[in-house]
Design a protein around this motif. Sequence first.
Motif, short mmCIF file in Angstrom:
data_model
loop_
_atom_site.label_atom_id
_atom_site.label_comp_id
_atom_site.label_asym_id
_atom_site.label_seq_id
_atom_site.Cartn_x
_atom_site.Cartn_y
_atom_site.Cartn_z
N GLY A 32 52.36 7.09 -4.98
CA GLY A 32 51.50 6.32 -4.41
C GLY A 32 51.97 4.94 -3.56
O GLY A 32 53.16 4.82 -3.53
N LYS A 33 50.96 4.13 -3.35
CA LYS A 33 51.45 2.74 -2.85
C LYS A 33 50.76 1.73 -3.21
O LYS A 33 49.40 1.90 -3.50
N LEU A 34 51.18 0.42 -3.13
CA LEU A 34 50.32 -0.56 -3.61
C LEU A 34 50.41 -1.61 -2.66
O LEU A 34 51.39 -1.68 -1.90
N ARG A 35 49.49 -2.38 -2.18
CA ARG A 35 49.27 -3.38 -1.34
C ARG A 35 49.91 -4.81 -2.02
O ARG A 35 49.75 -5.28 -2.86
N GLY A 36 50.85 -5.45 -1.10
CA GLY A 36 51.19 -6.75 -1.59
C GLY A 36 50.59 -7.72 -1.46
O GLY A 36 49.70 -7.76 -0.76
N GLN A 37 50.54 -8.61 -2.75
CA GLN A 37 49.58 -9.78 -2.73
C GLN A 37 50.41 -10.85 -2.78
O GLN A 37 51.65 -10.75 -3.13
N LYS A 38 49.90 -12.06 -2.61
CA LYS A 38 50.71 -13.46 -2.77
C LYS A 38 51.36 -13.43 -4.22
O LYS A 38 50.54 -13.58 -4.99
N PRO A 39 52.74 -13.53 -4.07
CA PRO A 39 53.32 -13.56 -5.68
C PRO A 39 53.04 -15.09 -6.42
O PRO A 39 52.67 -16.05 -5.55
N PRO A 40 53.04 -15.12 -7.58
CA PRO A 40 52.98 -16.45 -8.27
C PRO A 40 54.13 -17.35 -7.94
O PRO A 40 55.02 -16.85 -7.19
N PRO A 41 53.99 -18.78 -7.82
CA PRO A 41 54.87 -19.53 -7.42
C PRO A 41 56.11 -19.31 -8.24
O PRO A 41 56.17 -19.08 -9.39
N GLY A 42 57.35 -19.37 -7.51
CA GLY A 42 58.65 -19.43 -7.84
C GLY A 42 59.02 -18.07 -8.14
O GLY A 42 60.36 -17.88 -8.61
N VAL A 43 58.35 -16.87 -7.89
CA VAL A 43 58.81 -15.67 -8.08
C VAL A 43 59.67 -15.18 -6.92
O VAL A 43 60.76 -14.42 -7.38
N CYS A 44 59.42 -15.35 -5.89
CA CYS A 44 60.30 -14.95 -4.56
C CYS A 44 61.04 -15.99 -3.92
O CYS A 44 60.91 -15.99 -2.87
N VAL A 45 61.62 -16.94 -4.63
CA VAL A 45 62.45 -17.84 -4.02
C VAL A 45 63.65 -17.24 -3.47
O VAL A 45 64.29 -16.42 -4.01
N ASN A 46 63.93 -17.57 -2.02
CA ASN A 46 65.04 -17.24 -1.16
C ASN A 46 65.02 -15.61 -1.08
O ASN A 46 66.13 -15.15 -0.93
N ASP A 47 63.87 -14.89 -1.06
CA ASP A 47 63.92 -13.38 -0.66
C ASP A 47 62.67 -13.21 0.35
O ASP A 47 61.61 -13.19 0.03
N PRO A 48 63.08 -13.01 1.57
CA PRO A 48 62.18 -13.15 2.85
C PRO A 48 61.45 -11.85 2.76
O PRO A 48 60.37 -11.64 3.01
N ASP A 49 61.85 -10.72 1.90
CA ASP A 49 60.98 -9.36 2.01
C ASP A 49 60.30 -9.11 0.42
O ASP A 49 60.01 -7.98 0.29
N CYS A 50 60.24 -10.15 -0.21
CA CYS A 50 59.58 -9.96 -1.49
C CYS A 50 58.31 -10.19 -1.32
O CYS A 50 57.68 -11.36 -1.02
N CYS A 51 57.41 -9.15 -1.76
CA CYS A 51 56.17 -9.12 -1.88
C CYS A 51 55.28 -9.62 -0.74
O CYS A 51 54.43 -10.77 -0.95
N LYS A 52 55.42 -9.18 0.46
CA LYS A 52 54.62 -9.42 1.41
C LYS A 52 53.25 -9.30 1.49
O LYS A 52 52.93 -7.87 1.27
N VAL A 53 52.43 -10.13 1.75
CA VAL A 53 50.70 -9.97 1.76
C VAL A 53 50.36 -8.75 2.65
O VAL A 53 50.72 -9.00 3.80
#
Length: 71
Positions: A32-53
């Motif tokens: 299935g699929k999950l819709r991306g949500q805003k990640p917690p602060p500090g989780v996606c540092v320096n990763d432009p493709d990490c969990c896009k809303v």
Amino acid sequence: MKQTTTIFLVFFSLLIILFISCGDAQSCKPRGKLRGQKPPPGVCVNDPDCCKVGKFYETYTCSPVTKQRQK
């Protein structure tokens, strides 16, 4: 010498069969699929493709089960 060669060939053949039969057990299938949500602060540092809303991310049967609050 013949006995050692025969034992080696039998062992090698069994090893090959074991690897071939376990190959499918490791495969993952789309679930299935999950819709991306805003990640917690500090989780996606320096990763432009990490969990896009709003972006949909594929999940697989081999993926760990998500908890309700992670969705």
